[in-house]
Design a protein around this motif. Structure first.
Motif, PDB file in Angstrom:
ATOM      1  N   THR A  83      20.741 -23.977  30.607  1.00 54.64           N
ATOM      2  CA  THR A  83      22.048 -23.807  31.222  1.00 54.64           C
ATOM      3  C   THR A  83      22.136 -24.592  32.525  1.00 54.64           C
ATOM      4  N   LEU A  85      23.446 -24.642  35.873  1.00 56.56           N
ATOM      5  CA  LEU A  85      23.991 -23.603  36.738  1.00 56.56           C
ATOM      6  C   LEU A  85      25.179 -24.081  37.555  1.00 56.56           C
ATOM      7  N   ALA A  88      28.063 -23.611  35.293  1.00 52.07           N
ATOM      8  CA  ALA A  88      28.373 -22.187  35.174  1.00 52.07           C
ATOM      9  C   ALA A  88      29.146 -21.705  36.388  1.00 52.07           C
ATOM     10  N   HIS A  89      28.736 -22.166  37.559  1.00 50.39           N
ATOM     11  CA  HIS A  89      29.416 -21.767  38.786  1.00 50.39           C
ATOM     12  C   HIS A  89      30.854 -22.303  38.802  1.00 50.39           C
ATOM     13  N   LEU A  93      31.658 -18.249  36.656  1.00 45.09           N
ATOM     14  CA  LEU A  93      30.704 -17.210  36.288  1.00 45.09           C
ATOM     15  C   LEU A  93      29.956 -16.636  37.483  1.00 45.09           C
ATOM     16  N   SER A  94      30.142 -17.211  38.671  1.00 44.90           N
ATOM     17  CA  SER A  94      29.415 -16.733  39.833  1.00 44.90           C
ATOM     18  C   SER A  94      29.797 -15.296  40.163  1.00 44.90           C
ATOM     19  N   GLY A  97      29.289 -12.312  35.590  1.00 42.61           N
ATOM     20  CA  GLY A  97      29.085 -13.099  34.382  1.00 42.61           C
ATOM     21  C   GLY A  97      29.003 -12.190  33.168  1.00 42.61           C
ATOM     22  N   GLU A 206      21.725 -13.884  41.937  1.00 45.96           N
ATOM     23  CA  GLU A 206      23.082 -14.258  41.552  1.00 45.96           C
ATOM     24  C   GLU A 206      23.058 -15.462  40.618  1.00 45.96           C
ATOM     25  N   ALA A 207      22.197 -16.433  40.925  1.00 43.08           N
ATOM     26  CA  ALA A 207      22.083 -17.602  40.048  1.00 43.08           C
ATOM     27  C   ALA A 207      21.580 -17.202  38.671  1.00 43.08           C
ATOM     28  N   GLN A 210      24.012 -16.073  35.990  1.00 47.67           N
ATOM     29  CA  GLN A 210      24.861 -17.081  35.362  1.00 47.67           C
ATOM     30  C   GLN A 210      24.248 -17.668  34.091  1.00 47.67           C
ATOM     31  N   ARG A 225      20.555 -24.856  42.661  1.00 46.85           N
ATOM     32  CA  ARG A 225      21.832 -24.137  42.642  1.00 46.85           C
ATOM     33  C   ARG A 225      22.088 -23.408  43.956  1.00 46.85           C
TER      34      ARG A 225
END
Length: 299
Positions: A83, A85, A88-89, A93-94, A97, A206-207, A210, A225
């Motif tokens: 993925t 990241l 994703a952010h 998704l941050s 998710g 948090e990362a 995601q 990230r």
């Protein structure tokens, strides 16, 4: 697709005990994979019963599952399901998710409160049977703050480990906490988390939130990230200190080389988690493909 028997909460502990033994046998004979009959005989079951039991837990047959336990599986995940990241952010998704049919909502303890070691905090805990064995659930009045797996460590060690992270908090046994775990294994719904950690750790966690189920990332990607690409070692430490394993999916963090890396609750549990998620993600994709083909045929 083969129809599998549903797995109830009360089945989980028994299933894990059987699957753990089967996984050990598969590992021991990596160069000469055991047949279904061999595995069933080792479990003292008929081949048909063992096949049904294993498929209910893993979502696929024992023979199919073996490919997800090989050393090459981690490298394949990095090639095919790593993925990004940053992407994703960017797609929102941050923080919140969707992971294995759960919506995670979380809030973090303030740095000052964390520094006081949980002073004034009441943390309740209870035990549940999960697909990866005996599972400790801990919660404050704001949500789940701890999730630990005792299959490799035992209950006493797992509880002592988690309680020591917030040494000044008041820790109370409370079997009703187990009710919070009702949908954690893909049953849908929402899970509320109360993250208790240092600011750097919370950035890492948090990362991790995601990374979707069935996918992986690397320690280096997490470091990039959070804006500190040289902090790979520190990221690895923060990943290992994740107090809410599975929901904050530290098992999805791999080494850049494709090595599986470490896992606080034991490498057999991490490998089983990755294989379980990978098998179920592929089975779901195949089921979706079959449904799409059927719809096209009917059109």
């Amino acid at each position: 697709m083969t129809r599998h028997d549903p797995v109830t909460e009360s089945d989980h502990g028994y299933h894990w005990a059987v699957m753990r033994r089967a996984i050990d046998l598969i590992d021991a004979r990596a160069d000469d994979p055991p047949s279904l009959e061999d595995l069933a005989a080792e479990m003292r079951m008929s081949p048909a019963h063992f096949q049904r039991l294993f498929s209910a837990w893993a979502g696929v047959s024992p023979k199919r599952f073996q490919q997800y336990l090989t050393l090459g599986h981690a490298r394949a995940l990095l090639r095919e399901r790593a993925t990004m990241l940053e992407t994703a952010h960017a797609t929102g998704l941050s923080g919140t998710g969707r992971l294995h049919d759960l919506f995670l909502r979380w809030e973090a303890m303030s740095p000052g409160d964390y520094a006081r070691g949980g002073a004034g905090l009441v943390i309740r805990h209870g035990w549940v049977d999960g697909p990866f064995g005996d599972t400790l659930v801990m919660a404050t009045d704001r949500g789940i703050c701890g999730l630990a797996f005792a299959a490799e460590t035992g209950r006493d060690a797992a509880l002592a480990d988690m309680a020591a992270r917030w040494p000044v908090a008041e820790h109370r046994p409370d079997p009703s906490v187990a009710d919070l775990a009702g949908g954690l294994w893909g049953g849908g719904g929402e899970a509320r988390l109360h993250l208790i950690g240092a600011p750097f750790q919370i950035k890492v966690w948090e990362a991790l939130m995601q990374v979707p189920s069935g996918h992986v990332t690397t320690y280096g990607a997490i470091a990039a990230r959070i804006g500190n690409p040289r902090a790979v070692r520190a990221v690895g430490t923060a990943v290992g200190r994740n107090p809410v394993s599975w929901l904050i999916p530290c098992h999805r963090a791999l080494r850049k080389s494709g090595g599986i890396g470490g896992y606080h609750w034991g490498l057999p549990v991490k490998r089983a988690m990755l294989a379980w998620e990978g098998a179920r993600a592929d089975a779901a994709g195949e089921a979706g493909g079959d449904a799409g083909a059927g719809a096209a045929a009917r059109a």
